[in-house]
Scaffold this active site. Structure first.
Site, PDB file in Angstrom:
ATOM      1  N   ASN A 123       0.825  -1.204   0.000  1.00 18.42           N
ATOM      2  CA  ASN A 123       0.000   0.000   0.000  1.00 18.42           C
ATOM      3  C   ASN A 123       0.866   1.264   0.000  1.00 18.42           C
ATOM      4  O   ASN A 123       2.068   1.198  -0.258  1.00 18.42           O
ATOM      5  CB  ASN A 123      -1.010   0.016   1.148  1.00 18.42           C
ATOM      6  CG  ASN A 123      -2.380   0.517   0.698  1.00 18.42           C
ATOM      7  OD1 ASN A 123      -2.479   1.567   0.069  1.00 18.42           O
ATOM      8  ND2 ASN A 123      -3.418  -0.237   1.018  1.00 18.42           N
ATOM      9  N   ARG A 124       0.257   2.413   0.323  1.00 18.93           N
ATOM     10  CA  ARG A 124       0.905   3.698   0.080  1.00 18.93           C
ATOM     11  C   ARG A 124       1.547   4.289   1.335  1.00 18.93           C
ATOM     12  O   ARG A 124       1.040   4.113   2.440  1.00 18.93           O
ATOM     13  CB  ARG A 124      -0.110   4.698  -0.489  1.00 18.93           C
ATOM     14  CG  ARG A 124      -0.611   4.300  -1.871  1.00 18.93           C
ATOM     15  CD  ARG A 124      -1.787   5.145  -2.324  1.00 18.93           C
ATOM     16  NE  ARG A 124      -2.174   4.778  -3.687  1.00 18.93           N
ATOM     17  CZ  ARG A 124      -3.001   3.774  -3.981  1.00 18.93           C
ATOM     18  NH1 ARG A 124      -3.531   3.046  -3.027  1.00 18.93           N
ATOM     19  NH2 ARG A 124      -3.284   3.510  -5.242  1.00 18.93           N
ATOM     20  N   HIS A 149       3.624   0.091  -2.657  1.00 24.78           N
ATOM     21  CA  HIS A 149       3.984  -1.327  -2.743  1.00 24.78           C
ATOM     22  C   HIS A 149       5.485  -1.595  -2.767  1.00 24.78           C
ATOM     23  O   HIS A 149       5.974  -2.455  -3.511  1.00 24.78           O
ATOM     24  CB  HIS A 149       3.329  -1.955  -3.971  1.00 24.78           C
ATOM     25  CG  HIS A 149       1.839  -2.120  -3.852  1.00 24.78           C
ATOM     26  ND1 HIS A 149       1.184  -2.171  -2.639  1.00 24.78           N
ATOM     27  CD2 HIS A 149       0.880  -2.251  -4.807  1.00 24.78           C
ATOM     28  CE1 HIS A 149      -0.124  -2.333  -2.855  1.00 24.78           C
ATOM     29  NE2 HIS A 149      -0.332  -2.378  -4.156  1.00 24.78           N
ATOM     30  N   HIS A 223      -0.861 -10.074  -3.931  1.00 26.17           N
ATOM     31  CA  HIS A 223      -1.627  -9.187  -4.812  1.00 26.17           C
ATOM     32  C   HIS A 223      -2.260  -9.916  -5.990  1.00 26.17           C
ATOM     33  O   HIS A 223      -2.238  -9.429  -7.124  1.00 26.17           O
ATOM     34  CB  HIS A 223      -0.722  -8.060  -5.325  1.00 26.17           C
ATOM     35  CG  HIS A 223      -1.439  -6.780  -5.630  1.00 26.17           C
ATOM     36  ND1 HIS A 223      -2.305  -6.650  -6.686  1.00 26.17           N
ATOM     37  CD2 HIS A 223      -1.423  -5.574  -5.011  1.00 26.17           C
ATOM     38  CE1 HIS A 223      -2.769  -5.407  -6.733  1.00 26.17           C
ATOM     39  NE2 HIS A 223      -2.261  -4.735  -5.714  1.00 26.17           N
ATOM     40  N   SER A 224      -2.864 -11.071  -5.743  1.00 25.02           N
ATOM     41  CA  SER A 224      -3.566 -11.762  -6.829  1.00 25.02           C
ATOM     42  C   SER A 224      -4.891 -11.080  -7.145  1.00 25.02           C
ATOM     43  O   SER A 224      -5.573 -10.571  -6.256  1.00 25.02           O
ATOM     44  CB  SER A 224      -3.830 -13.220  -6.448  1.00 25.02           C
ATOM     45  OG  SER A 224      -2.646 -13.971  -6.483  1.00 25.02           O
ATOM     46  N   TYR A 225      -5.222 -11.093  -8.434  1.00 22.72           N
ATOM     47  CA  TYR A 225      -6.508 -10.586  -8.922  1.00 22.72           C
ATOM     48  C   TYR A 225      -7.398 -11.794  -9.229  1.00 22.72           C
ATOM     49  O   TYR A 225      -7.069 -12.607 -10.089  1.00 22.72           O
ATOM     50  CB  TYR A 225      -6.339  -9.793 -10.211  1.00 22.72           C
ATOM     51  CG  TYR A 225      -5.685  -8.445 -10.096  1.00 22.72           C
ATOM     52  CD1 TYR A 225      -6.404  -7.279 -10.372  1.00 22.72           C
ATOM     53  CD2 TYR A 225      -4.332  -8.314  -9.779  1.00 22.72           C
ATOM     54  CE1 TYR A 225      -5.807  -6.030 -10.313  1.00 22.72           C
ATOM     55  CE2 TYR A 225      -3.719  -7.072  -9.717  1.00 22.72           C
ATOM     56  CZ  TYR A 225      -4.466  -5.945  -9.984  1.00 22.72           C
ATOM     57  OH  TYR A 225      -3.869  -4.709  -9.931  1.00 22.72           O
ATOM     58  N   ASP A 295     -11.182   0.895  -3.687  1.00 26.82           N
ATOM     59  CA  ASP A 295      -9.723   0.783  -3.575  1.00 26.82           C
ATOM     60  C   ASP A 295      -9.354   1.313  -2.199  1.00 26.82           C
ATOM     61  O   ASP A 295      -8.659   2.311  -2.060  1.00 26.82           O
ATOM     62  CB  ASP A 295      -9.027   1.575  -4.685  1.00 26.82           C
ATOM     63  CG  ASP A 295      -7.528   1.311  -4.741  1.00 26.82           C
ATOM     64  OD1 ASP A 295      -7.047   0.422  -4.004  1.00 26.82           O
ATOM     65  OD2 ASP A 295      -6.827   1.992  -5.521  1.00 26.82           O
ATOM     66  N   GLN A 332      -7.372  -4.671   2.079  1.00 29.50           N
ATOM     67  CA  GLN A 332      -7.591  -3.750   0.971  1.00 29.50           C
ATOM     68  C   GLN A 332      -8.420  -4.472  -0.083  1.00 29.50           C
ATOM     69  O   GLN A 332      -7.998  -5.492  -0.638  1.00 29.50           O
ATOM     70  CB  GLN A 332      -6.250  -3.303   0.358  1.00 29.50           C
ATOM     71  CG  GLN A 332      -6.381  -2.238  -0.725  1.00 29.50           C
ATOM     72  CD  GLN A 332      -6.411  -0.824  -0.185  1.00 29.50           C
ATOM     73  OE1 GLN A 332      -6.222  -0.613   1.019  1.00 29.50           O
ATOM     74  NE2 GLN A 332      -6.598   0.157  -1.049  1.00 29.50           N
ATOM     75  N   GLU A 360      -6.379  -7.906  -0.306  1.00 32.45           N
ATOM     76  CA  GLU A 360      -5.006  -7.846   0.186  1.00 32.45           C
ATOM     77  C   GLU A 360      -5.013  -7.662   1.705  1.00 32.45           C
ATOM     78  O   GLU A 360      -5.295  -6.576   2.206  1.00 32.45           O
ATOM     79  CB  GLU A 360      -4.269  -6.676  -0.472  1.00 32.45           C
ATOM     80  CG  GLU A 360      -4.319  -6.679  -1.990  1.00 32.45           C
ATOM     81  CD  GLU A 360      -4.028  -5.299  -2.552  1.00 32.45           C
ATOM     82  OE1 GLU A 360      -2.946  -4.750  -2.242  1.00 32.45           O
ATOM     83  OE2 GLU A 360      -4.889  -4.767  -3.288  1.00 32.45           O
TER      84      GLU A 360
END
Length: 395
Positions: A123-124, A149, A223-225, A295, A332, A360
């Site tokens: 994350n940020r 990330h 981070h899988s979609y 998000d 997330q 996440e």
């Protein structure tokens, strides 16, 4: 869930720490140099094959974990990437349920972290800066004006060493990476282990461990979609999602937390009861506009109670159900808002807007700069250890 923990002296609560800290790390085993054919049990297997070389000439391998119930996971030593994950539908047909590419070359090109391990900090981090013991550290700005990330050359772009681990009704792949002091701007030599374990009951455990020789910050995630329909030409708006969270972490225009925790009641962010992703994703809501959809990081309930249910997603067409369990404080939920049809699918065509979602598990964004958030600081002598489980079934 059987997680071995020794000498635990820091278990989190929401207002304090939520990293599990240990004073011992597990003993390593040697990695066979030849192709691995699983002996973990009669029902779970693991095999190794070459996957190619990077532009720098680095060898990348692919490990395939399978069980006899039709679940198969392919993991790359490049980025620790889950390159493929196949699970059965309600008719018993195993199909692909994560976004990915057909070649190593595609993974080494710029992409939105498909299937990757994320670190040092998921994350940020606001403006790419944080302070430890009065010293300010500066990170690469790769999501202007913030760091995202772990930086442009984060854990998603490194080669991990791998060894087979096995026991019980499971087969495991233990990955290791040593992040050097000041790599991507983070202090301390950080030794990281991530163990993927496929069980006979169609669960995939992801266990994270790390130690450091200098005070640093750590926040690891996967981070899988996912698209449980297995049809990547379709958006994920019909998936029914549940998130066990009473509160949300609202963000500013640059997706950095405001520092508040807000109640999800009567907002588009209330997923305490299952609802379709598309129900309110286009609502006239300030937070949705900032994320161009979902998000955001949710504040998970029952913090400090170890592994517990965090979220689920269900696709009625295929019957596939994904449940996520974790000991982390946040999750997330990202709905692929920035997928734009420019990246190739495995079967032809491209990944379009919202054709995948991420769940996440992690600490809150920008925690190093938010004193009220659970700490992500790791000190020398401590052992960061956390676990997330992805459980697949049908209904």
């Amino acid at each position: 869930m059987n997680v071995i923990k020794r000498c635990i002296y820091g278990i989190s609560i929401m207002s304090l720490t939520s990293m599990n800290v240990q004073c011992k790390s597990d003993k390593k085993t040697e990695t066979p140099a030849t192709t691995l054919e699983a002996k973990a049990t009669d029902s779970v297997s693991i095999a190794k094959t070459p996957y190619g070389k990077t532009a720098k000439g680095e060898q990348v391998d692919r490990f395939t974990l399978k069980n006899h119930h039709g679940m198969e996971v392919n993991i790359l030593t490049y980025g620790g990437i889950i390159a493929s994950l196949k699970v059965p539908n309600k008719a018993g047909v195993s199909e692909e349920v994560v976004i990915g590419f057909n070649s190593l070359e595609q993974y080494t090109k710029a992409n939105p972290y498909f299937g990757a391990l994320i670190g040092r900090y998921g994350n940020r981090i606001a403006k790419g800066k944080f302070t430890l013991d009065g010293k300010e550290y500066s990170l690469a700005i790769n999501n202007a004006p913030n760091a995202l990330h772990g930086g442009p050359e984060g854990f998603h772009r490194v080669i991990w060493t791998a060894e087979e681990a096995k026991g019980g009704n499971a087969a495991s792949l233990k990955l290791k990476y040593v992040s050097k002091d000041m790599e991507e701007g983070y202090p301390g030599n950080l030794t990281v282990f991530v163990t993927y374990t496929l069980n006979k009951n169609n669960t995939l455990d992801v266990q994270y461990e790390a130690t450091t020789d200098k005070k640093t910050v750590v926040n690891l995630t996967q981070h899988s979609y996912f698209n449980l329909s297995a049809d990547f030409t379709k958006p994920i708006l019909d998936h029914e999602v549940t998130i066990d969270a009473d509160k949300l972490i609202p963000v500013d225009a640059t997706l950095i937390p405001t520092g508040q925790l807000t109640d999800v009641t009567n907002t588009p962010f209330d997923f305490r009861k299952a609802k379709k992703v598309g129900t309110a994703i286009e609502a006239n809501d300030d937070q949705l506009k900032k994320g161009l959809g979902y998000d955001h990081c949710w504040v998970l309930n029952n913090q400090g109670k170890g592994d517990r249910f965090a979220a689920s997603a269900y696709d009625a067409g295929s019957g596939r159900l994904l449940e996520v369990y974790t000991d982390q404080p946040g999750i997330q939920f990202y709905t692929g808002n920035f997928l734009d049809g420019t990246l190739p699918m495995r079967t032809g065509g491209t990944y379009a807007h919202r054709t995948g979602f991420c769940l996440e598990t992690q600490h809150y964004p920008d925690s190093p700069n938010q004193k009220a958030f659970p700490t992500t600081v790791l000190n020398p002598g401590e052992n960061y250890k956390t676990k997330t489980t992805f459980k697949f079934s049908v209904k």
